[in-house]
Design a protein around this motif. Structure first.
Motif, short mmCIF file in Angstrom:
data_model
loop_
_atom_site.label_atom_id
_atom_site.label_comp_id
_atom_site.label_asym_id
_atom_site.label_seq_id
_atom_site.Cartn_x
_atom_site.Cartn_y
_atom_site.Cartn_z
N ARG A 277 0.84 -1.22 0.00
CA ARG A 277 0.00 0.00 0.00
C ARG A 277 0.86 1.25 0.00
NH1 ARG A 277 -3.07 -3.23 3.23
NH2 ARG A 277 -2.38 -2.32 5.21
N ARG A 278 1.91 1.25 0.79
CA ARG A 278 2.80 2.42 0.81
C ARG A 278 3.48 2.63 -0.53
NH1 ARG A 278 6.01 3.40 6.45
NH2 ARG A 278 4.24 3.24 7.85
N LEU A 279 3.96 1.56 -1.13
CA LEU A 279 4.59 1.68 -2.45
C LEU A 279 3.63 2.30 -3.45
CD1 LEU A 279 6.58 -1.60 -3.15
CD2 LEU A 279 7.44 0.72 -3.40
N GLN A 280 2.42 1.78 -3.49
CA GLN A 280 1.42 2.25 -4.44
C GLN A 280 1.09 3.72 -4.19
OE1 GLN A 280 0.05 0.20 -7.01
NE2 GLN A 280 -0.49 2.22 -7.74
N THR A 281 0.88 4.08 -2.94
CA THR A 281 0.51 5.45 -2.59
C THR A 281 1.65 6.43 -2.84
OG1 THR A 281 -1.02 4.63 -0.91
CG2 THR A 281 -0.30 6.91 -0.69
N GLU A 282 2.84 6.07 -2.40
CA GLU A 282 3.96 7.00 -2.44
C GLU A 282 4.71 7.00 -3.77
OE1 GLU A 282 6.35 5.83 0.87
OE2 GLU A 282 4.87 6.52 2.35
N SER A 283 4.70 5.86 -4.47
CA SER A 283 5.54 5.75 -5.66
C SER A 283 4.80 5.34 -6.93
CB SER A 283 6.65 4.72 -5.41
OG SER A 283 7.37 5.06 -4.26
N LYS A 284 3.53 5.00 -6.79
CA LYS A 284 2.71 4.55 -7.93
C LYS A 284 3.24 3.25 -8.54
CE LYS A 284 0.18 8.24 -7.54
NZ LYS A 284 -0.11 8.35 -6.13
N LEU A 285 3.96 2.47 -7.74
CA LEU A 285 4.43 1.15 -8.18
C LEU A 285 3.71 0.09 -7.35
CD1 LEU A 285 8.32 1.62 -8.31
CD2 LEU A 285 6.75 1.54 -10.26
N SER A 286 3.34 -1.00 -8.00
CA SER A 286 2.81 -2.14 -7.25
C SER A 286 3.99 -2.89 -6.64
CB SER A 286 2.02 -3.06 -8.18
OG SER A 286 2.90 -3.71 -9.08
N HIS B 74 10.72 2.97 0.37
CA HIS B 74 10.49 1.58 0.72
C HIS B 74 11.38 1.17 1.89
CE1 HIS B 74 9.21 -2.52 0.16
NE2 HIS B 74 10.47 -2.92 0.06
N VAL B 75 12.64 1.56 1.85
CA VAL B 75 13.56 1.24 2.93
C VAL B 75 13.08 1.87 4.25
CG1 VAL B 75 15.91 1.64 3.81
CG2 VAL B 75 15.57 0.85 1.47
N THR B 76 12.61 3.09 4.19
CA THR B 76 12.07 3.74 5.38
C THR B 76 10.89 2.95 5.93
OG1 THR B 76 12.80 5.92 4.65
CG2 THR B 76 10.98 5.86 6.24
N ALA B 77 10.01 2.49 5.07
CA ALA B 77 8.86 1.69 5.50
C ALA B 77 9.30 0.36 6.10
CB ALA B 77 7.89 1.47 4.34
N VAL B 78 10.28 -0.29 5.49
CA VAL B 78 10.80 -1.56 6.02
C VAL B 78 11.36 -1.34 7.42
CG1 VAL B 78 12.62 -3.31 5.74
CG2 VAL B 78 11.22 -2.63 3.77
N ARG B 79 12.07 -0.24 7.60
CA ARG B 79 12.61 0.06 8.94
C ARG B 79 11.48 0.29 9.94
NH1 ARG B 79 17.61 0.20 9.53
NH2 ARG B 79 19.05 0.59 7.83
N GLU B 80 10.52 1.14 9.57
CA GLU B 80 9.43 1.49 10.49
C GLU B 80 8.57 0.28 10.85
OE1 GLU B 80 7.20 4.58 8.59
OE2 GLU B 80 8.80 6.06 8.83
N LEU B 81 8.27 -0.54 9.87
CA LEU B 81 7.34 -1.65 10.09
C LEU B 81 8.01 -2.92 10.61
CD1 LEU B 81 5.20 -1.24 6.85
CD2 LEU B 81 4.51 -0.67 9.19
#
Length: 156
Positions: A33-42, A120-127
């Motif tokens: 979901r974050r990828l799609q929202t922030e980067s428009k990539l699935s 994506h790396v930031t999200a991996v760290r946070e989650l």
């Protein structure tokens, strides 16, 4: 196999397995979901682009990429066609194999992954990473590598 011969999970095994599945599903879902929202990539787009940037010339044979991603041939063809339509990759014939083809990252695909990767790396760290110790991380890596190696030895 009859029901009596099934090696049913113990309560501890079932708890560990279900916890792992829940973690994997939630983590994949939130990262996607974050990828799609922030980067428009699935998540699938990202996986393809990461694999292509991991090889020096940004090109990989269809069959090798499909094997790496554990995708069926039809899924690979359809997804690469959609990504090509968006200008992220191109398909190139393989000169030494008339039936083979390469998937090649484009400048637009390179720009997309360069934009998406830091987020994506930031999200991996946070989650995920911020919630495990270094020792737990090493243990998880060892376990994961051992299990993947076993699956690679018997690709059923």
């Amino acid at each position: 196999m009859n029901d009596a011969a099934v090696p049913w999970l113990t309560p501890d095994e079932q708890h560990a397995w279900r916890s792992f599945v829940r973690l994997n599903e939630r983590l994949e879902g939130r990262l996607a979901r974050r990828l799609q929202t922030e980067s428009k990539l699935s998540a699938a787009d990202y996986a393809v682009l990461v694999n292509l940037t991991d090889v020096g010339d940004g090109r990989q044979r269809y069959q090798d990429l499909a094997r790496e991603l554990e995708w069926e041939k039809s899924r690979m063809s359809h997804h690469i066609a959609r990504m090509a339509g968006r200008g992220l990759v191109v398909r190139e014939d393989c000169p030494d194999d008339g039936r083979g083809a390469y998937v090649v990252i484009t400048a637009a695909g390179q720009a997309a992954i360069e934009t998406a990767a830091p987020r994506h790396v930031t999200a991996v760290r946070e989650l995920f990473l911020d919630h495990v110790t270094p020792a737990e991380l090493r243990l998880l890596a060892e376990m994961s590598e051992r299990i993947v190696q076993r699956m690679d030895e018997d690709p059923r």
